[in-house]
Design a protein around this motif. Sequence first.
Motif, mmCIF file in Angstrom:
data_model
loop_
_atom_site.group_PDB
_atom_site.id
_atom_site.type_symbol
_atom_site.label_atom_id
_atom_site.label_comp_id
_atom_site.label_asym_id
_atom_site.label_seq_id
_atom_site.Cartn_x
_atom_site.Cartn_y
_atom_site.Cartn_z
ATOM 1 N N LEU A 1 0.833 -1.207 0.000
ATOM 2 C CA LEU A 1 0.000 0.000 0.000
ATOM 3 C C LEU A 1 0.865 1.253 0.000
ATOM 4 O O LEU A 1 0.571 2.225 -0.714
ATOM 5 C CB LEU A 1 -0.944 -0.013 1.207
ATOM 6 N N ASP A 2 1.937 1.239 0.780
ATOM 7 C CA ASP A 2 2.848 2.394 0.799
ATOM 8 C C ASP A 2 3.512 2.584 -0.564
ATOM 9 O O ASP A 2 3.722 3.715 -1.017
ATOM 10 C CB ASP A 2 3.911 2.216 1.878
ATOM 11 N N THR A 3 3.857 1.482 -1.209
ATOM 12 C CA THR A 3 4.431 1.566 -2.552
ATOM 13 C C THR A 3 3.445 2.197 -3.521
ATOM 14 O O THR A 3 3.812 3.076 -4.318
ATOM 15 C CB THR A 3 4.842 0.165 -3.048
ATOM 16 N N ALA A 4 2.187 1.775 -3.451
ATOM 17 C CA ALA A 4 1.164 2.328 -4.352
ATOM 18 C C ALA A 4 0.979 3.827 -4.130
ATOM 19 O O ALA A 4 0.772 4.581 -5.089
ATOM 20 C CB ALA A 4 -0.161 1.594 -4.142
ATOM 21 N N LYS A 5 1.075 4.263 -2.883
ATOM 22 C CA LYS A 5 0.972 5.696 -2.591
ATOM 23 C C LYS A 5 2.067 6.469 -3.325
ATOM 24 O O LYS A 5 1.802 7.491 -3.972
ATOM 25 C CB LYS A 5 1.092 5.950 -1.080
ATOM 26 N N ALA A 6 3.288 5.983 -3.191
ATOM 27 C CA ALA A 6 4.411 6.677 -3.825
ATOM 28 C C ALA A 6 4.298 6.649 -5.345
ATOM 29 O O ALA A 6 4.535 7.662 -6.015
ATOM 30 C CB ALA A 6 5.728 6.043 -3.374
ATOM 31 N N ILE A 7 3.919 5.492 -5.891
ATOM 32 C CA ILE A 7 3.808 5.359 -7.351
ATOM 33 C C ILE A 7 2.746 6.299 -7.906
ATOM 34 O O ILE A 7 2.956 6.955 -8.937
ATOM 35 C CB ILE A 7 3.485 3.897 -7.732
ATOM 36 N N SER A 8 1.605 6.402 -7.233
ATOM 37 C CA SER A 8 0.520 7.246 -7.745
ATOM 38 C C SER A 8 0.938 8.714 -7.812
ATOM 39 O O SER A 8 0.448 9.473 -8.656
ATOM 40 C CB SER A 8 -0.736 7.105 -6.870
ATOM 41 N N SER A 9 1.852 9.116 -6.931
ATOM 42 C CA SER A 9 2.356 10.487 -6.937
ATOM 43 C C SER A 9 3.527 10.661 -7.905
ATOM 44 O O SER A 9 3.605 11.655 -8.633
ATOM 45 C CB SER A 9 2.790 10.901 -5.524
ATOM 46 N N LEU A 10 4.431 9.700 -7.939
ATOM 47 C CA LEU A 10 5.616 9.817 -8.790
ATOM 48 C C LEU A 10 5.277 9.782 -10.279
ATOM 49 O O LEU A 10 5.986 10.379 -11.097
ATOM 50 C CB LEU A 10 6.608 8.695 -8.470
ATOM 51 N N LEU A 11 4.196 9.087 -10.649
ATOM 52 C CA LEU A 11 3.823 8.995 -12.059
ATOM 53 C C LEU A 11 3.453 10.345 -12.666
ATOM 54 O O LEU A 11 3.474 10.507 -13.887
ATOM 55 C CB LEU A 11 2.668 8.001 -12.237
ATOM 56 N N VAL A 12 3.111 11.307 -11.817
ATOM 57 C CA VAL A 12 2.754 12.639 -12.327
ATOM 58 C C VAL A 12 3.679 13.704 -11.743
ATOM 59 O O VAL A 12 3.333 14.880 -11.691
ATOM 60 C CB VAL A 12 1.275 12.975 -12.035
ATOM 61 N N ARG B 1 12.247 4.997 6.817
ATOM 62 C CA ARG B 1 11.956 6.424 6.976
ATOM 63 C C ARG B 1 10.477 6.684 6.718
ATOM 64 O O ARG B 1 9.983 6.461 5.605
ATOM 65 C CB ARG B 1 12.792 7.232 5.987
ATOM 66 N N PRO B 2 9.747 7.153 7.739
ATOM 67 C CA PRO B 2 8.344 7.503 7.501
ATOM 68 C C PRO B 2 8.247 8.844 6.787
ATOM 69 O O PRO B 2 9.063 9.744 7.014
ATOM 70 C CB PRO B 2 7.763 7.591 8.917
ATOM 71 N N MET B 3 7.256 8.967 5.932
ATOM 72 C CA MET B 3 7.045 10.202 5.182
ATOM 73 C C MET B 3 5.559 10.490 5.114
ATOM 74 O O MET B 3 4.752 9.584 4.881
ATOM 75 C CB MET B 3 7.613 10.044 3.768
ATOM 76 N N THR B 4 5.173 11.716 5.346
ATOM 77 C CA THR B 4 3.766 12.109 5.203
ATOM 78 C C THR B 4 3.620 13.019 3.991
ATOM 79 O O THR B 4 4.530 13.774 3.649
ATOM 80 C CB THR B 4 3.251 12.846 6.452
ATOM 81 N N SER B 5 2.469 12.920 3.352
ATOM 82 C CA SER B 5 2.177 13.780 2.210
ATOM 83 C C SER B 5 0.667 13.873 2.050
ATOM 84 O O SER B 5 -0.035 12.869 2.216
ATOM 85 C CB SER B 5 2.788 13.221 0.931
ATOM 86 N N PRO B 6 0.151 15.051 1.710
ATOM 87 C CA PRO B 6 -1.290 15.150 1.472
ATOM 88 C C PRO B 6 -1.742 14.289 0.295
ATOM 89 O O PRO B 6 -2.919 13.915 0.220
ATOM 90 C CB PRO B 6 -1.512 16.643 1.197
ATOM 91 N N THR B 7 -0.827 13.937 -0.613
ATOM 92 C CA THR B 7 -1.216 13.097 -1.752
ATOM 93 C C THR B 7 -1.297 11.621 -1.370
ATOM 94 O O THR B 7 -1.746 10.803 -2.181
ATOM 95 C CB THR B 7 -0.220 13.245 -2.924
ATOM 96 N N PHE B 8 -0.867 11.271 -0.164
ATOM 97 C CA PHE B 8 -0.901 9.867 0.251
ATOM 98 C C PHE B 8 -2.258 9.446 0.814
ATOM 99 O O PHE B 8 -2.455 8.264 1.116
ATOM 100 C CB PHE B 8 0.203 9.588 1.272
ATOM 101 N N TRP B 9 -3.168 10.388 0.995
ATOM 102 C CA TRP B 9 -4.538 9.991 1.346
ATOM 103 C C TRP B 9 -5.158 9.325 0.115
ATOM 104 O O TRP B 9 -5.194 9.913 -0.966
ATOM 105 C CB TRP B 9 -5.394 11.194 1.711
#
Length: 372
Positions: A102-113, A160-168
Amino acid sequence: MLETEKFQIFNPVRIVYGKGELENSRDIFGVSQVLVICDPFVSTSEYFKRAMEKYKSVFIYDKIVPNPPCEMIDEIIESVYEYSKGAPKFDGVIGIGGGSTLDTAKAISSLLVSEGKLSDYIEGKKRFDRRLPLMLVPTTSGTGSEVTNVGVYTLNGIKRPMTSPTFWADVALIDPILTYSMPRRIAATTGLDALTHAVESYWAISTQPYTEGLALRAAKMILESFEASIDGEEWARDEMAVAATIAGVAFSQTRTTAAHAISFPITSFYNVEHGLACALTLPSLIRWTYKFVSKKMDDFASYLGLKDVEELAKKVEQLMEYSGFSRRLRNYGVKENELEEIAKVSMEANIINLTPGKPSYDDVLRILKEIY
């Protein structure tokens, strides 16, 4: 009497619960061309395959490893671009799996754009400001990642934990059928993670009435169903799926505390599963924090039907024993002369300051020696 003068609640994730809802996921998500991040066990499931048949097009990446390294996530982006022969044409991203997936999917959904590598964002050089539509579907009952804006990644060998508004996420789809195939050990480690979320959210300095209620309910459900869940009983897996998500919503507002801070080096250095790494120090921390939040923790124990906080600490130890886990760090490859480094790295996690009493380096080292 309120213990805080002001607080905020913000959790924009739509939560959908129900047995069999994965097969309705296209209608729930509202997209037709998806990138799916999962593990090989999920991708070979007939249940998964039936659900994916309803989408117009699906590209599946199923080589996820635990504690996702930044390099792996960058490689996924490269694989997707290679598959797409240019800019990817996806309507959305679906993550199906445990917390790492799930954490990977969060990062991928943001990195793709977005531009750059994940490490740029973890180190604060860049910030995400948009992502593709995102649906998260847990197959374990513990991480709560589906309802938080937190991702945990491995950078230079350290979690390393990371927070981002795009991770919701847009949607958290909770289908307990997906948890029925969890092996006993995974059910145990993720269940311990969920329990730790509930306890830490409840006592955190950042706690407030909304999250306290969620944490209490989650903890009670977990204690009532934990043993039956790891034994594979479906009613208990249903309960744990809901309880883990409730605990996730609770700590999405408060964050976690010392047990999670100390878990990062234990997992990073010794490859101990995250939930187990958290639970190793939880009984000791329950006892240590009591002097700072005695009335609150007395209420917590009472709601759970326990005599006192000592019984709560022993209950956690009993659940670990029932799961077949040792509480001794030496049994996970830790050397006594390495405890100081574990304590040092633990203190670098900001969440440790959300613990009642704000434990010092010496306090953490003392707890580590106690369970060595």
